[in-house]
Design an enzyme around this catalytic site. Sequence first.
Site, short mmCIF file in Angstrom:
data_model
loop_
_atom_site.label_atom_id
_atom_site.label_comp_id
_atom_site.label_asym_id
_atom_site.label_seq_id
_atom_site.Cartn_x
_atom_site.Cartn_y
_atom_site.Cartn_z
N HIS A 246 -79.34 17.63 -76.54
CA HIS A 246 -78.23 16.68 -76.63
C HIS A 246 -78.77 15.27 -76.80
O HIS A 246 -79.54 14.79 -75.97
CB HIS A 246 -77.33 16.78 -75.39
CG HIS A 246 -76.55 18.07 -75.37
ND1 HIS A 246 -76.36 18.80 -74.23
CD2 HIS A 246 -75.92 18.73 -76.38
CE1 HIS A 246 -75.64 19.88 -74.54
NE2 HIS A 246 -75.36 19.86 -75.83
N ALA A 247 -78.34 14.63 -77.89
CA ALA A 247 -78.96 13.38 -78.32
C ALA A 247 -78.90 12.27 -77.27
O ALA A 247 -79.87 11.55 -77.07
CB ALA A 247 -78.29 12.92 -79.61
N GLU B 14 -78.85 12.31 -74.07
CA GLU B 14 -79.46 12.54 -72.76
C GLU B 14 -80.93 12.10 -72.80
O GLU B 14 -81.84 12.92 -72.75
CB GLU B 14 -79.27 14.02 -72.38
CG GLU B 14 -77.79 14.38 -72.29
CD GLU B 14 -77.47 15.88 -72.27
OE1 GLU B 14 -78.39 16.70 -72.12
OE2 GLU B 14 -76.27 16.22 -72.38
N ARG C 169 -73.82 13.18 -79.07
CA ARG C 169 -74.29 14.37 -78.35
C ARG C 169 -74.82 15.46 -79.29
O ARG C 169 -75.87 16.05 -79.06
CB ARG C 169 -73.12 14.92 -77.52
CG ARG C 169 -73.32 16.33 -76.95
CD ARG C 169 -72.08 16.74 -76.15
NE ARG C 169 -72.03 18.15 -75.84
CZ ARG C 169 -72.39 18.69 -74.67
NH1 ARG C 169 -72.89 17.92 -73.72
NH2 ARG C 169 -72.29 19.97 -74.44
N ARG D 93 -74.03 25.25 -77.78
CA ARG D 93 -72.93 26.21 -77.89
C ARG D 93 -73.15 27.10 -79.10
O ARG D 93 -72.31 27.88 -79.47
CB ARG D 93 -71.57 25.48 -78.07
CG ARG D 93 -71.17 24.56 -76.93
CD ARG D 93 -70.82 25.33 -75.66
NE ARG D 93 -70.42 24.43 -74.57
CZ ARG D 93 -71.27 23.73 -73.82
NH1 ARG D 93 -72.58 23.83 -74.02
NH2 ARG D 93 -70.81 22.94 -72.87
N HIS E 241 -81.71 18.79 -69.63
CA HIS E 241 -80.52 18.00 -69.96
C HIS E 241 -80.30 16.93 -68.90
O HIS E 241 -81.07 16.80 -67.97
CB HIS E 241 -79.28 18.92 -70.00
CG HIS E 241 -79.26 19.89 -71.13
ND1 HIS E 241 -78.39 19.79 -72.18
CD2 HIS E 241 -80.03 20.98 -71.38
CE1 HIS E 241 -78.59 20.79 -73.02
NE2 HIS E 241 -79.58 21.53 -72.56
N SER E 242 -79.23 16.15 -69.07
CA SER E 242 -78.76 15.26 -68.02
C SER E 242 -77.27 15.07 -68.27
O SER E 242 -76.80 15.43 -69.35
CB SER E 242 -79.48 13.92 -68.06
OG SER E 242 -78.97 13.11 -69.12
N GLU F 39 -80.34 19.81 -65.15
CA GLU F 39 -79.61 18.57 -65.42
C GLU F 39 -80.25 17.50 -64.54
O GLU F 39 -80.13 17.56 -63.33
CB GLU F 39 -78.13 18.74 -65.05
CG GLU F 39 -77.37 19.62 -66.03
CD GLU F 39 -76.39 18.81 -66.86
OE1 GLU F 39 -76.85 18.06 -67.74
OE2 GLU F 39 -75.18 18.92 -66.60
C1 9B3 Z 1 -74.17 24.63 -70.77
C2 9B3 Z 1 -74.43 25.92 -71.16
CL1 9B3 Z 1 -73.47 26.71 -72.34
C3 9B3 Z 1 -75.50 26.62 -70.61
N1 9B3 Z 1 -75.77 27.91 -70.98
N2 9B3 Z 1 -76.29 26.03 -69.69
C4 9B3 Z 1 -76.03 24.78 -69.33
C5 9B3 Z 1 -74.97 24.02 -69.84
C6 9B3 Z 1 -74.74 22.63 -69.40
C7 9B3 Z 1 -75.07 21.59 -70.44
C8 9B3 Z 1 -74.07 21.69 -71.60
O1 9B3 Z 1 -74.51 22.13 -72.66
O2 9B3 Z 1 -72.91 21.35 -71.48
C9 9B3 Z 1 -75.02 20.27 -69.79
SE1 9B3 Z 1 -75.15 18.77 -70.91
ZN ZN Z 2 -76.94 18.41 -72.37
ZN ZN Z 3 -75.41 17.28 -69.20
#
Ligand code: 9B3
Ligand code: ZN
Ligand code: ZN
Length: 432
Positions: free
Chosen positions: A182-183, A185, A240, A258, A310-311, A384
Amino acid sequence: MATVWVLFIFLNFDLLLKTGQCAETSGQVLSITPNSQEQVEILKNVSIHYQTVLWQPVSSDYIKEQTQVHLYVPANSSQTVNDLLHRHSITYEVMLSNADEIIEMQMRNDSTDPRSGATFYQRYHTLEDIYDWINRTAKDYPNTVKVILVGSSHEKRPLYALKLSLNNRPNKKAMWIDCGIHAREWISPAFCLFFVHYSLLFYNQNQAMTQILDNMDVYVLPVMNPDGYKYTWTNDRMWRKNRFPKKGTPCIGVDLNRNFDANWCTRGASDYPCSEIYCGAFPESEPESQAVANFLRSHKDSIQIYLSIHSYSQMLLMPYSCTMDEAENHSELYEMVKQAAENIRRYYRNIYTYGPGAKTIYLAPGGSDDWAHMLGIKYSFTFELQDRGRYGFLLPPSHIQGACNEALTAVKTIALKVMEKSQASTSSRQTV
Ligand code: 9B3
Ligand code: ZN
Ligand code: ZN
């Protein structure tokens, strides 16, 4: 005379309000807790139809009563949004009143500073700087660091991973760490850089690190979404997704977390291209996620641990996020994140929550950690990092060191646990 004065001041005050002389000169981050369904609807409306960016939750579908919403409001829509909230008696707290100033602080990159060497890992870096750093690191450690091109992004930027291999033991296992899915973060790529640096510097100095690197190779992908990361430096700090332009829509970007083939695009993702959690046209439709998936598929026999950084919100997450079902090795994963969180609390007095993604954060399909687990990489996690909302994505450079140390503690705890388990299982296999 006095009344005239009062009137004069009053009128001018009014004028001041109307002309917006008092309008915010900086973007703000608001923390808003809706306390009725009506307020929920208004907030959804604001986050969609006004020029704002949701920080938390990630999409307006998940705004609900009695749950904090973190909303970034740029300077030019500040007045309108504040008025609207006032009109509907929605109370809010200003989390950050000087977001622009902090953004500037984050971008201050004293590469001209003669002392900058010492603080390299306490600053954020542009994509170009990171590419330079990758090359420099490989040159400085020719016997232990290799650059691997795992693929390229939509805009044809290379996806480089570093392979750290501190000795040539046969049949070594491996750990994979990716950063910057995610850009916005930014702490995430900063961690990957720090981690490589720490590994190379503290091998043979720090006992845990030595043990880990004696037993496994580490693959580190510092920026999995280079197009998005670049864009956060040049155009929109709050971006993001990746930068894939969806034909026939004005919208850009797929949420790479996703886009993996784990209950792809079910509840918790969106098939609407403008959504922040757009799942893409099909699983692995994006070159970035496909590159990582291909690499993991072709190395799944050696890679034991998958980590995605991530964060923000300080969480150590394990599978599954895409279903409420428990992973088949739920208890051993849970034991690991629990111990990692306890160690962070003991050493740094900071709280990390932990558990399966679906129960700890939200139900979300298509994530890389779930997919890696289903592929057979049994020790799969998403971290995170800092903070819990004070600065959110705008974590000041002075907090990088602390955030990285905490994440490092979690990595060490988990890697040592995994080694303990595989050593126990090999020796028991040898005895039968
Ligand atoms: C979301 C998913 Cl789909 C996963 N498998 N593990 C962690 C997350 C949380 C991150 C997201 O993509 O929303 C947090 Se930025
Ligand atoms: Zn993220
Ligand atoms: Zn996050």
